[in-house]
Design an enzyme around this catalytic site. Sequence first.
Site, PDB file in Angstrom:
ATOM      1  N   GLY A  45       2.714   8.254   7.862  1.00 19.98           N
ATOM      2  CA  GLY A  45       2.727   6.801   7.962  1.00 19.98           C
ATOM      3  C   GLY A  45       3.088   6.219   6.604  1.00 19.98           C
ATOM      4  O   GLY A  45       2.755   6.810   5.573  1.00 19.98           O
ATOM      5  N   GLN A  50       3.962   0.194  -0.076  1.00 22.45           N
ATOM      6  CA  GLN A  50       3.892   1.502  -0.745  1.00 22.45           C
ATOM      7  C   GLN A  50       5.212   1.930  -1.375  1.00 22.45           C
ATOM      8  O   GLN A  50       5.252   2.912  -2.121  1.00 22.45           O
ATOM      9  CB  GLN A  50       3.449   2.583   0.246  1.00 22.45           C
ATOM     10  CG  GLN A  50       2.009   2.422   0.717  1.00 22.45           C
ATOM     11  CD  GLN A  50       1.624   3.547   1.638  1.00 22.45           C
ATOM     12  OE1 GLN A  50       1.939   3.508   2.822  1.00 22.45           O
ATOM     13  NE2 GLN A  50       0.975   4.568   1.109  1.00 22.45           N
ATOM     14  N   CYS A  92      -3.925   9.205   1.802  1.00 24.59           N
ATOM     15  CA  CYS A  92      -2.932   8.143   1.667  1.00 24.59           C
ATOM     16  C   CYS A  92      -1.933   8.562   0.593  1.00 24.59           C
ATOM     17  O   CYS A  92      -2.329   9.070  -0.456  1.00 24.59           O
ATOM     18  CB  CYS A  92      -3.638   6.856   1.250  1.00 24.59           C
ATOM     19  SG  CYS A  92      -2.523   5.468   1.002  1.00 24.59           S
ATOM     20  N   LEU A  93      -0.642   8.336   0.857  1.00 28.04           N
ATOM     21  CA  LEU A  93       0.376   8.714  -0.133  1.00 28.04           C
ATOM     22  C   LEU A  93       0.186   7.964  -1.456  1.00 28.04           C
ATOM     23  O   LEU A  93       0.594   8.463  -2.508  1.00 28.04           O
ATOM     24  CB  LEU A  93       1.776   8.430   0.421  1.00 28.04           C
ATOM     25  CG  LEU A  93       2.225   9.283   1.617  1.00 28.04           C
ATOM     26  CD1 LEU A  93       3.574   8.796   2.131  1.00 28.04           C
ATOM     27  CD2 LEU A  93       2.272  10.759   1.257  1.00 28.04           C
ATOM     28  N   HIS A 134      -4.840   2.175   9.540  1.00 28.55           N
ATOM     29  CA  HIS A 134      -4.636   2.462   8.115  1.00 28.55           C
ATOM     30  C   HIS A 134      -3.399   1.708   7.599  1.00 28.55           C
ATOM     31  O   HIS A 134      -3.435   1.101   6.526  1.00 28.55           O
ATOM     32  CB  HIS A 134      -4.472   3.983   7.938  1.00 28.55           C
ATOM     33  CG  HIS A 134      -4.207   4.433   6.538  1.00 28.55           C
ATOM     34  ND1 HIS A 134      -5.097   5.197   5.818  1.00 28.55           N
ATOM     35  CD2 HIS A 134      -3.130   4.248   5.716  1.00 28.55           C
ATOM     36  CE1 HIS A 134      -4.590   5.435   4.613  1.00 28.55           C
ATOM     37  NE2 HIS A 134      -3.392   4.887   4.534  1.00 28.55           N
ATOM     38  N   GLU A 135      -2.309   1.746   8.388  1.00 30.77           N
ATOM     39  CA  GLU A 135      -1.061   1.101   7.942  1.00 30.77           C
ATOM     40  C   GLU A 135      -1.172  -0.418   7.954  1.00 30.77           C
ATOM     41  O   GLU A 135      -0.676  -1.091   7.042  1.00 30.77           O
ATOM     42  CB  GLU A 135       0.122   1.568   8.789  1.00 30.77           C
ATOM     43  CG  GLU A 135       0.436   3.064   8.700  1.00 30.77           C
ATOM     44  CD  GLU A 135       0.502   3.606   7.280  1.00 30.77           C
ATOM     45  OE1 GLU A 135       0.941   2.878   6.368  1.00 30.77           O
ATOM     46  OE2 GLU A 135       0.082   4.760   7.070  1.00 30.77           O
ATOM     47  N   HIS A 138      -2.784  -1.609   4.933  1.00 32.59           N
ATOM     48  CA  HIS A 138      -1.871  -1.693   3.781  1.00 32.59           C
ATOM     49  C   HIS A 138      -1.193  -3.072   3.738  1.00 32.59           C
ATOM     50  O   HIS A 138      -0.989  -3.628   2.657  1.00 32.59           O
ATOM     51  CB  HIS A 138      -0.774  -0.629   3.869  1.00 32.59           C
ATOM     52  CG  HIS A 138      -1.156   0.689   3.267  1.00 32.59           C
ATOM     53  ND1 HIS A 138      -1.499   0.826   1.949  1.00 32.59           N
ATOM     54  CD2 HIS A 138      -1.226   1.932   3.807  1.00 32.59           C
ATOM     55  CE1 HIS A 138      -1.776   2.109   1.701  1.00 32.59           C
ATOM     56  NE2 HIS A 138      -1.620   2.798   2.818  1.00 32.59           N
TER      57      HIS A 138
HETATM   58 NI    NI Z   1      -1.902   4.823   3.089  1.00 38.34          NI
END
Ligand code: NI
Length: 169
Positions: A45, A50, A92-93, A134-135, A138
């Site tokens: 995701g 990000q 998370c990235l 989660h997204e 963000h």
């Molecule tokens: Ni994330």
Amino acid sequence: MIYPIVKFPDPILQQPAEPVTVFDAELRKLVDDMFTSMYDAQGIGLAAPQIGISKRLTVIDLSFQKKPEDKIVLINPEVIEIKGKQVEEEGCLSLPEIRDRVVRAAEVKVRAQDAEGKSIEVEGTELLARAIQHEIDHLDGILFIFRLSRLKRDLQLRKIRKLQRAGEW
Ligand code: NI
């Protein structure tokens, strides 16, 4: 193109993103680039903030390129229904090496727009429900560590500072 992933504590990750209003070729290119950047970073995701773009746009692919029908694009998403509760580990990235158990709704239904601007509804359970929440977080400037108890969040923040000092962040 492959965008580099923005990491915590970049302020763009902690501010609400702007709605997408123009659905043109440039937006569709950005969606393609987001999938490419997500796969390159080994993620399932990715939200536009990000990659340093403060827009309400996120992509998800739980199959990681294996099933084209699993590719999800959510533009200007709104949660319209939630049910139940699940607690599972998340990463998370933008928070490499950080993982923790986060409380989320078990099922979620969202209304969003696709890359053409058409209204769509997407429903998810289990991991998909988790990824969607989660997204969308963000897009609201919320990282998963800020969904933890204060004690756990402080532990994770300490770990991040340690990694930063070691030059490993
Ligand atoms: Ni994330």
